[in-house]
Scaffold this motif. Structure first.
Motif, PDB file in Angstrom:
ATOM      1  N   GLU A 175       1.047  -1.205  -0.228  1.00 37.00           N
ATOM      2  CA  GLU A 175       0.007   0.096  -0.065  1.00 37.00           C
ATOM      3  C   GLU A 175       0.810   1.273  -0.091  1.00 37.00           C
ATOM      4  O   GLU A 175       0.465   2.392  -0.475  1.00 37.00           O
ATOM      5  CB  GLU A 175      -0.979   0.069   1.406  1.00 37.00           C
ATOM      6  N   THR A 176       1.996   1.205   0.345  1.00 37.41           N
ATOM      7  CA  THR A 176       2.954   2.332   0.545  1.00 37.41           C
ATOM      8  C   THR A 176       3.442   2.417  -0.755  1.00 37.41           C
ATOM      9  O   THR A 176       3.632   3.416  -1.168  1.00 37.41           O
ATOM     10  CB  THR A 176       4.052   2.243   1.538  1.00 37.41           C
ATOM     11  N   VAL A 177       3.805   1.482  -1.671  1.00 34.64           N
ATOM     12  CA  VAL A 177       4.143   1.728  -3.087  1.00 34.64           C
ATOM     13  C   VAL A 177       3.071   2.073  -3.684  1.00 34.64           C
ATOM     14  O   VAL A 177       3.286   3.117  -4.642  1.00 34.64           O
ATOM     15  CB  VAL A 177       4.476   0.209  -3.589  1.00 34.64           C
ATOM     16  N   ALA A 178       1.911   1.695  -3.621  1.00 32.57           N
ATOM     17  CA  ALA A 178       0.653   2.302  -4.105  1.00 32.57           C
ATOM     18  C   ALA A 178       0.558   3.716  -3.931  1.00 32.57           C
ATOM     19  O   ALA A 178       0.132   4.588  -4.964  1.00 32.57           O
ATOM     20  CB  ALA A 178      -0.551   1.306  -4.082  1.00 32.57           C
ATOM     21  N   LEU A 179       0.705   4.108  -2.861  1.00 27.30           N
ATOM     22  CA  LEU A 179       0.549   5.661  -2.468  1.00 27.30           C
ATOM     23  C   LEU A 179       1.655   6.299  -3.049  1.00 27.30           C
ATOM     24  O   LEU A 179       1.356   7.333  -3.630  1.00 27.30           O
ATOM     25  CB  LEU A 179       0.561   5.589  -1.064  1.00 27.30           C
ATOM     26  N   SER A 180       2.902   5.758  -3.071  1.00 24.96           N
ATOM     27  CA  SER A 180       4.065   6.613  -3.733  1.00 24.96           C
ATOM     28  C   SER A 180       3.608   6.814  -5.361  1.00 24.96           C
ATOM     29  O   SER A 180       4.126   7.733  -5.696  1.00 24.96           O
ATOM     30  CB  SER A 180       5.215   5.818  -3.404  1.00 24.96           C
ATOM     31  N   MET A 181       2.983   5.605  -5.802  1.00 29.23           N
ATOM     32  CA  MET A 181       2.789   5.931  -7.225  1.00 29.23           C
ATOM     33  C   MET A 181       1.655   6.942  -7.453  1.00 29.23           C
ATOM     34  O   MET A 181       1.228   7.506  -8.786  1.00 29.23           O
ATOM     35  CB  MET A 181       2.185   4.515  -7.641  1.00 29.23           C
ATOM     36  N   THR A 182       0.770   7.473  -6.434  1.00 35.96           N
ATOM     37  CA  THR A 182      -0.326   8.351  -6.360  1.00 35.96           C
ATOM     38  C   THR A 182       0.389   9.771  -6.319  1.00 35.96           C
ATOM     39  O   THR A 182      -0.480  10.710  -6.744  1.00 35.96           O
ATOM     40  CB  THR A 182      -1.402   7.982  -5.501  1.00 35.96           C
ATOM     41  N   MET A 183       1.434   9.801  -5.682  1.00 33.97           N
ATOM     42  CA  MET A 183       1.878  11.039  -5.396  1.00 33.97           C
ATOM     43  C   MET A 183       2.219  11.864  -6.698  1.00 33.97           C
ATOM     44  O   MET A 183       2.700  11.402  -7.439  1.00 33.97           O
ATOM     45  CB  MET A 183       3.088  10.857  -4.562  1.00 33.97           C
ATOM     46  N   GLY A 184       1.967  12.990  -6.670  1.00 32.25           N
ATOM     47  CA  GLY A 184       2.250  13.940  -7.513  1.00 32.25           C
ATOM     48  C   GLY A 184       1.166  14.180  -8.746  1.00 32.25           C
ATOM     49  O   GLY A 184       0.805  15.004  -9.522  1.00 32.25           O
ATOM     50  N   ASN A 185       0.079  13.315  -8.336  1.00 36.14           N
ATOM     51  CA  ASN A 185      -1.106  13.367  -9.339  1.00 36.14           C
ATOM     52  C   ASN A 185      -2.428  13.261  -8.659  1.00 36.14           C
ATOM     53  O   ASN A 185      -3.508  12.977  -8.933  1.00 36.14           O
ATOM     54  CB  ASN A 185      -1.104  11.863 -10.355  1.00 36.14           C
TER      55      ASN A 185
END
Length: 257
Positions: free
Chosen positions: A102-112
């Motif tokens: 879930e932290t990986v998925a959250l990091s992929m959401t950052m910036g967008n």
């Protein structure tokens, strides 16, 4: 002739069509296990259960197989079936996986994460507060799931499916937490959800990631303390340490593993 004991609180399932028996019965029995209607260890006679549900044993066997794959029932070699017990190591492992994924998925959401996402997140947090206040667990779980999906929406479809599968496996444990602390179980979680969102909006990537890790960690450790007080968590502390950038050797030195 001895009368077969009924399984408590199981009702006949209304089926729009006979061919829809499997999905409807699966959804019903799954919810009965997750909400505690069917408690851990409950024996499930296929003959009795089929009669109470109003279906034949053929679709019931498929439903039980599906529940077995989800870890919700145990089917012994002699076909005796019982509701699966609570497994602290399973919970430890699942939450460790959730923390990492879930932290990986959250990091992929950052910036967008734009204005629309912020508005939706605020709406979902408000919905969780209302549901917690009224004791509407179903509404709370729905809003909670939507909130976590929203802030991890940058992940791909395969990762999203895995996250959903792990989240589904933890529902039964979270409900134990809710029932053990009916007056204040939501307080800490609400503050953590807000903190994660604020860090995400502020562009504080490290704060958002560690906030998510500690949010999941706290829930896991609280539930473990309630259902298995003698169990020493291993996987969850390791996962949090990795998110915080601590080497695994540091964990071994502290005696956590």
């Amino acid at each position: 002739m001895a009368r077969t004991a009924l399984i408590p609180n199981i009702r006949k399932v209304h089926l729009p069509e006979a061919r829809q028996a499997i999905p409807h019965v699966h959804a019903y029995l799954r919810e009965c296990i997750l909400d505690g209607t069917l408690t851990p260890g409950t024996k499930l006679s296929q003959v009795t259960l089929a009669k109470q549900l109003g279906i034949s044993r053929t679709p019931l066997r498929e439903v039980l197989r599906m529940l077995q794959e989800e870890g919700l029932v145990e089917i012994e070699p002699n076909q005796r079936t019982r509701v699966a017990g609570l497994d602290p190591q399973e919970l430890d492992d699942i939450y460790a996986c959730r923390i990492l994924m879930e932290t990986v998925a959250l990091s992929m959401t950052m910036g967008n994460f734009g204005a629309a996402g912020r508005k939706d997140a605020g709406r979902l947090l408000a919905a969780m507060r209302r549901a917690a206040k009224s004791g509407d667990f179903a509404a709370w779980f729905a809003a909670h799931a939507d909130y976590h999906r929203l802030i991890t929406a940058g992940a791909g479809e395969v990762l999203q499916r895995q996250l959903q599968a792990f989240a589904d496996r933890t529902i039964r444990y979270i409900r134990i937490y809710q029932l053990s602390d009916p007056n204040s179980w939501q307080g800490a979680g609400e503050a953590e959800h807000v903190q994660i969102l604020e860090a995400l909006i502020a562009g504080d990537d490290r704060g958002a990631l560690t906030g998510m890790a500690h949010h999941l960690e706290r829930t896991a450790l609280r539930v473990l303390a309630d259902c298995a007080p003698d169990y020493a968590p291993v996987a969850v502390p390791h996962a949090v340490s990795l998110i915080e950038g601590k080497p695994p050797t540091a964990l071994r030195m502290t005696g956590t593993s």
